[in-house]
Scaffold this motif. Structure first.
Motif, PDB file in Angstrom:
ATOM      1  N   LEU A  24       0.807  -1.217   0.000  1.00  0.00           N
ATOM      2  CA  LEU A  24       0.000   0.000   0.000  1.00  0.00           C
ATOM      3  C   LEU A  24       0.841   1.267   0.000  1.00  0.00           C
ATOM      4  CD1 LEU A  24      -2.802  -0.972   2.560  1.00  0.00           C
ATOM      5  CD2 LEU A  24      -2.942  -0.957   0.055  1.00  0.00           C
ATOM      6  N   ILE A  25       1.904   1.290   0.770  1.00  0.00           N
ATOM      7  CA  ILE A  25       2.712   2.509   0.884  1.00  0.00           C
ATOM      8  C   ILE A  25       3.334   2.914  -0.453  1.00  0.00           C
ATOM      9  CG2 ILE A  25       4.788   3.485   1.943  1.00  0.00           C
ATOM     10  CD1 ILE A  25       3.977   2.031   4.522  1.00  0.00           C
ATOM     11  N   PRO A  26       4.046   2.011  -1.154  1.00  0.00           N
ATOM     12  CA  PRO A  26       4.579   2.427  -2.465  1.00  0.00           C
ATOM     13  C   PRO A  26       3.489   2.662  -3.499  1.00  0.00           C
ATOM     14  CG  PRO A  26       5.029   0.096  -2.043  1.00  0.00           C
ATOM     15  CD  PRO A  26       4.525   0.675  -0.762  1.00  0.00           C
ATOM     16  N   ALA A  27       2.363   1.947  -3.390  1.00  0.00           N
ATOM     17  CA  ALA A  27       1.270   2.158  -4.345  1.00  0.00           C
ATOM     18  C   ALA A  27       0.695   3.556  -4.195  1.00  0.00           C
ATOM     19  CB  ALA A  27       0.184   1.107  -4.144  1.00  0.00           C
ATOM     20  N   ARG A  28       0.504   3.986  -2.963  1.00  0.00           N
ATOM     21  CA  ARG A  28      -0.026   5.331  -2.713  1.00  0.00           C
ATOM     22  C   ARG A  28       0.951   6.391  -3.219  1.00  0.00           C
ATOM     23  NH1 ARG A  28      -4.187   8.837  -2.335  1.00  0.00           N
ATOM     24  NH2 ARG A  28      -3.763  10.512  -0.861  1.00  0.00           N
TER      25      ARG A  28
END
Length: 224
Positions: A24-28
């Motif tokens: 989620l963190i790199p996707a965001r």
């Protein structure tokens, strides 16, 4: 083995939620880099108007149809547009009130609001456009759902079934992600998580949303 939101709370589910943050963190971050900051202007404008008026009318729903890249050439749209706007606003006002009640959890509020929205033509099944309406009504509590989010959840091992009440379970899953993400989830809204899930679940061949291209083959919110 995959877990579902219906059986959330176990050690395996908690571990999957913690592990999801690695995605989620790199996707965001990628979403914020690649997507125009103006793409959500329509959602924000509808949300501001809903905050002031307390309901959504047919014009607001039409705007969200474009924002969700849906086709307006479908029977449910004809049925919806044939209703008096006062009727549409009466239903959406009740739904907006429901999702803003802070005395209950976001997931419970989502279930109630989703049930109310189902009274309108085209909203009995499928959660894509309904979730957009509820998010516009309570942007700090609700989240948008679509098929790309579903694909991301499946990929992460967090299965969300299409059984009745899916939108409420989706909000519960988002709460689970924030709870088990701990400090990694600090400052993340439900909307932040849904955009990260969207970005994770989108096809690699999808055009950049810097220049959104309507996907007219998506003829119904029920497909999302």
């Amino acid at each position: 083995m995959k877990t579902t939101t219906e059986t959330s709370g176990g050690d395996e589910h908690a571990a999957l939620c913690r592990q999801a943050w690695d995605t989620l963190i790199p996707a965001r971050a990628s979403y914020l880099t690649d997507v125009s900051p103006h793409y959500d202007d329509v959602l924000h404008e509808v949300a501001q108007r809903t905050e002031q008026v307390g309901s959504l009318g047919k014009t607001d729903i039409a705007a969200l149809v474009v924002w969700k890249r849906l086709s307006a050439q479908t029977r449910w749209v004809t049925a919806l547009m044939s209703l008096p706007d006062t009727h549409v606003r009466a239903v959406t006002e009740r739904a907006a009130t429901a999702v803003r009640i802070t005395a209950v959890s976001p997931s419970e509020a989502a279930r109630t609001g989703r049930g109310i929205i189902a009274e309108l033509p085209g909203f009995r099944t499928g959660d894509a456009l309904a979730s957009a309406i509820l998010t516009a009504a309570a942007p700090t509590r609700m989240a948008v759902y679509d098929r790309h989010v579903q694909h991301a959840l499946d990929t992460l091992g967090l299965t969300l079934t299409p059984a009745p009440g899916r939108y409420g379970r989706y909000l519960q899953l988002i709460d689970d992600l924030r709870e088990h993400g701990r400090t990694r989830a600090d400052g993340w809204s439900a909307r932040d998580i849904d955009t990260a899930l969207y970005w994770t679940g989108r096809p690699d061949s999808r055009p950049s949303r810097k220049s959104p291209i309507p996907q007219l083959k998506q003829s119904s919110p029920h497909q999302l």
